[in-house]
Design an enzyme around this catalytic site. Sequence first.
Site, PDB file in Angstrom:
ATOM      1  CE  LYS A 156      -9.372   3.359   7.688  1.00  0.00           C
ATOM      2  NZ  LYS A 156      -8.983   3.229   6.208  1.00  0.00           N
ATOM      3  CE1 TYR A 163      -3.060   3.107   0.967  1.00  0.00           C
ATOM      4  CE2 TYR A 163      -1.980   3.380   2.755  1.00  0.00           C
ATOM      5  CZ  TYR A 163      -2.632   3.960   1.874  1.00  0.00           C
ATOM      6  OH  TYR A 163      -3.324   5.106   2.004  1.00  0.00           O
TER       7      TYR A 163
END
Length: 303
Positions: A169, A133
């Site tokens: 999330k 990421y």
Amino acid sequence: MKCLVTGGAGFIGSNLALELGKQGHEVTVVDNLLSGNKNNLKGFNGKFIDSDISKSFQLNDKFDIVFHQAAITDPRHPNDKETYNKNIQGFHNIIKLAKNNNARLIYASTAGLYGNGPTPMKEDQKKEALSVYGKSKLEMDKIASSLFNKMHIVGLRYFNVFGPREAYKGRASSMVYQLGRQIKIGKNPRIFKFGEQKRDHIYVKDVVDATIKAINAKSGIYNIGTGMAINFNDLIKILNMILEKNLDPEYFDMPYDKKTYQGDTQADTIKAENILGFKAKWPLKEGIKDYFNWLNENRWNNE
């Protein structure tokens, strides 16, 4: 102004879309609902489009500003190739869209690309992305840097954001939320030994403010943090105080290799203050109080 918010059903994206609408802008949200949720957009009066911006897509409307928040953001997402390819391809697609619209482009980067580098972290210091990421965001920053003289493009390296609408999330939600939820139900908050890791926690209302300020900033990449860091032991003390509890932390062994875990974060905020005109307004305690008031009125779980 006509605004597009990609990932607008996600955490930061939904807060941004709602604030832009409140300020009178015409807002369109694009989200494939992989990690976002339409519940985050309660009260949103703009247009919603269910689409994956990492694939070929077409929008008939024209936009003045594009806010690119869509990404696979979980640093522990099981498919590294998917994380990298979707984040990079999505960015290329959004750059093309912004160019075709002659629109200003503001996109989300991350403090994760600094890794375990020295703090406070400066925009131009050596990078040390510890996850795919982070590597994808670093590549996005490199792409953006090559376009500074060709279009209006601003990258914002968000530090540790917390606040309303983050519950979906899941495991990637903030430690403020995760530890706060444990304490609220009477559980000892669980943290890695021995709670000395530090984070620059920034309230999402400040992040939205910074993101909107980027509309009028010159092209560049800026840290968005408070400039202050606090360790997890002290964070737990604050959470106990706000929730009127007295629960000691429960320490457990670090399950991750130190080469993949970011120990400390702290933003150098000079560039953001001087060029964006942004300085965080919410002290940590006040931000948490405001957030928990919202959770009490809405939901502590993502149900």
